[in-house]
Write a protein that holds these residues in place. Structure first.
Motif, PDB file in Angstrom:
ATOM      1  N   GLU A 199       0.840  -1.201   0.000  1.00 22.22           N
ATOM      2  CA  GLU A 199       0.000   0.000   0.000  1.00 22.22           C
ATOM      3  C   GLU A 199       0.883   1.262   0.000  1.00 22.22           C
ATOM      4  O   GLU A 199       1.750   1.404   0.857  1.00 22.22           O
ATOM      5  CB  GLU A 199      -0.892   0.037   1.244  1.00 22.22           C
ATOM      6  N   ARG A 200       0.630   2.130  -0.957  1.00 20.80           N
ATOM      7  CA  ARG A 200       1.266   3.452  -0.970  1.00 20.80           C
ATOM      8  C   ARG A 200       0.177   4.473  -1.271  1.00 20.80           C
ATOM      9  O   ARG A 200       0.096   5.023  -2.369  1.00 20.80           O
ATOM     10  CB  ARG A 200       2.391   3.517  -2.008  1.00 20.80           C
ATOM     11  N   PRO A 201      -0.692   4.743  -0.295  1.00 22.21           N
ATOM     12  CA  PRO A 201      -1.852   5.586  -0.559  1.00 22.21           C
ATOM     13  C   PRO A 201      -1.521   7.007  -0.985  1.00 22.21           C
ATOM     14  O   PRO A 201      -2.329   7.662  -1.646  1.00 22.21           O
ATOM     15  CB  PRO A 201      -2.608   5.564   0.779  1.00 22.21           C
ATOM     16  N   LEU A 202      -0.335   7.492  -0.641  1.00 21.35           N
ATOM     17  CA  LEU A 202       0.049   8.864  -0.989  1.00 21.35           C
ATOM     18  C   LEU A 202       1.001   8.915  -2.175  1.00 21.35           C
ATOM     19  O   LEU A 202       1.681   9.920  -2.376  1.00 21.35           O
ATOM     20  CB  LEU A 202       0.686   9.548   0.226  1.00 21.35           C
ATOM     21  N   GLU A 203       1.038   7.849  -2.972  1.00 26.87           N
ATOM     22  CA  GLU A 203       1.967   7.843  -4.108  1.00 26.87           C
ATOM     23  C   GLU A 203       1.782   9.052  -5.014  1.00 26.87           C
ATOM     24  O   GLU A 203       2.745   9.626  -5.508  1.00 26.87           O
ATOM     25  CB  GLU A 203       1.804   6.568  -4.942  1.00 26.87           C
ATOM     26  N   GLN A 209      -6.836  10.315  -4.722  1.00 21.58           N
ATOM     27  CA  GLN A 209      -7.190   9.194  -3.835  1.00 21.58           C
ATOM     28  C   GLN A 209      -6.874   7.883  -4.544  1.00 21.58           C
ATOM     29  O   GLN A 209      -7.459   7.564  -5.572  1.00 21.58           O
ATOM     30  CB  GLN A 209      -8.680   9.250  -3.463  1.00 21.58           C
ATOM     31  N   LYS A 210      -5.929   7.148  -4.004  1.00 21.62           N
ATOM     32  CA  LYS A 210      -5.493   5.892  -4.607  1.00 21.62           C
ATOM     33  C   LYS A 210      -6.167   4.714  -3.903  1.00 21.62           C
ATOM     34  O   LYS A 210      -6.140   4.619  -2.676  1.00 21.62           O
ATOM     35  CB  LYS A 210      -3.970   5.762  -4.507  1.00 21.62           C
ATOM     36  N   ASP A 211      -6.750   3.824  -4.669  1.00 25.05           N
ATOM     37  CA  ASP A 211      -7.386   2.625  -4.112  1.00 25.05           C
ATOM     38  C   ASP A 211      -6.304   1.602  -3.775  1.00 25.05           C
ATOM     39  O   ASP A 211      -5.613   1.104  -4.663  1.00 25.05           O
ATOM     40  CB  ASP A 211      -8.372   2.046  -5.131  1.00 25.05           C
ATOM     41  N   VAL A 212      -6.144   1.327  -2.501  1.00 26.66           N
ATOM     42  CA  VAL A 212      -5.115   0.363  -2.074  1.00 26.66           C
ATOM     43  C   VAL A 212      -5.755  -0.867  -1.425  1.00 26.66           C
ATOM     44  O   VAL A 212      -5.104  -1.579  -0.656  1.00 26.66           O
ATOM     45  CB  VAL A 212      -4.104   1.019  -1.105  1.00 26.66           C
ATOM     46  N   SER A 213      -6.999  -1.120  -1.756  1.00 23.79           N
ATOM     47  CA  SER A 213      -7.701  -2.257  -1.153  1.00 23.79           C
ATOM     48  C   SER A 213      -7.118  -3.579  -1.648  1.00 23.79           C
ATOM     49  O   SER A 213      -6.606  -3.663  -2.773  1.00 23.79           O
ATOM     50  CB  SER A 213      -9.191  -2.194  -1.475  1.00 23.79           C
TER      51      SER A 213
END
Length: 234
Positions: A199-203, A209-213
Motif C-alpha cells: 500500500e502506498r496511498p500517498l503515491e 485518492q489511490k485505491d489500495v484495497s
C-alpha cells in the motif's frame, strides 16, 4: 498449492513502491522557484511516460531509456506551462531529479531486514544508471539491479519477469514480485511469479485518492515493507 517457503528472490518495483517520486519532484520544483502548480506538474510528468513506453511495446516507437523519455516529456511540459527561461544546464539538472528520489520512511529498514533472508533486487523500467544513482542517494541495499535496459523490454513484457528468474538461476515461482501497482503484479503472475502488493496511498500526493484495497489474486498484501517482512517471517 503454493509454497511460500520456496521464495528465494524479492524483485521490487521502484517508482512509487520504494521511493516517493511525487513529493520528491514537488520539492525540487519548489526549490527551483518555478511558477507552476508543482503538484500537477509532477503528476503530468509521471503520467506521460506510460504512453511513450506503450508505443515501444507495440512496435510503433524505438527503444529509449527512461532518462530520455523523461526528458521528452519534460520538454513538452515546459512548453505547456510556459516555462521558457531555463538554461540547458537547468533542464538537465531537473530531469535528473528522478535519480534523486527520496525513499518512503519504511524503505531502507524494510529492505535491510528482507535482505537478511532473501536476495533483493530491483525490477524497474528505470534505466541502470538512474537506479544506481538512486540507490546511492537513498542508501538502498540492493543485491542486484535489474532494469528494463537489461532486457530492452519494459514491464509488463515477460522478458523482464522471466529474465530475473533466469539470471538469478531460480524458478519463476521462487521470485516474489513486490509492487504498489496491480498492473505490474498481473504481469508478474502471468509469468508464474508470486506477488505482493504494498500500500502506498500517498503515491500521487494528497490530491489523488489511490485505491489500495486488497485483491485476492495477490499472495501477500502489506501496509509497507516492514509489514511484508513480518508476513514473510510468519
Amino acid at each position: 498449492m503454493k509454497n511460500f517457503n520456496n521464495i528465494k528472490v524479492l524483485a521490487f518495483d521502484v517508482f512509487g513502491t520504494i521511493v516517493d517520486w511525487h513529493s520528491s519532484i514537488v520539492k525540487e520544483l519548489n526549490n527551483m522557484r518555478l511558477s507552476v502548480d508543482a503538484n500537477q506538474f509532477a503528476l503530468d510528468w509521471r503520467a506521460g511516460y506510460r504512453p511513450v513506453m506503450d508505443k515501444v511495446i507495440s512496435g510503433e516507437g524505438h527503444w529509449s531509456s527512461i532518462d530520455d523519455i523523461h526528458r521528452l516529456i519534460l520538454d513538452d511540459l515546459l512548453i505547456k506551462y510556459n516555462i521558457f527561461y531555463l538554461s540547458e544546464e537547468q533542464k538537465i539538472h531537473l530531469n535528473l531529479v528522478w535519480h534523486r528520489l527520496n525513499p518512503w520512511n519504511d524503505t531502507v529498514e524494510g529492505l535491510n531486514k528482507l535482505k537478511d533472508k532473501f536476495i533483493i533486487c530491483t525490477l524497474s523500467n528505470g534505466n541502470i544508471r538512474l537506479l544506481v544513482d538512486m540507490a546511492k542517494f537513498s542508501n538502498l541495499p540492493w543485491d542486484y539491479i535489474f532494469s528494463a535496459e537489461n532486457f530492452h523490454a519494459y514491464k509488463p513484457s515477460p522478458k523482464t519477469y522471466l529474465g530475473v528468474a533466469e539470471l538469478l538461476n531460480v524458478y519463476p515461482n521462487q521470485v516474489l514480485m513486490v509492487a504498489a501497482h496491480h498492473s505490474d503484479l498481473v504481469g508478474a503472475r502471468s509469468c508464474g511469479l508470486m506477488t505482493a502488493y504494498i500500500e502506498r496511498p500517498l503515491e500521487f500526493g494528497i490530491s489523488v485518492q489511490k485505491d489500495v484495497s486488497p485483491r485476492t489474486d495477490n499472495d501477500f498484501h502489506a501496509l509497507d515493507l516492514l509489514d511484508l517482512f513480518d508476513k514473510l517471517r510468519n
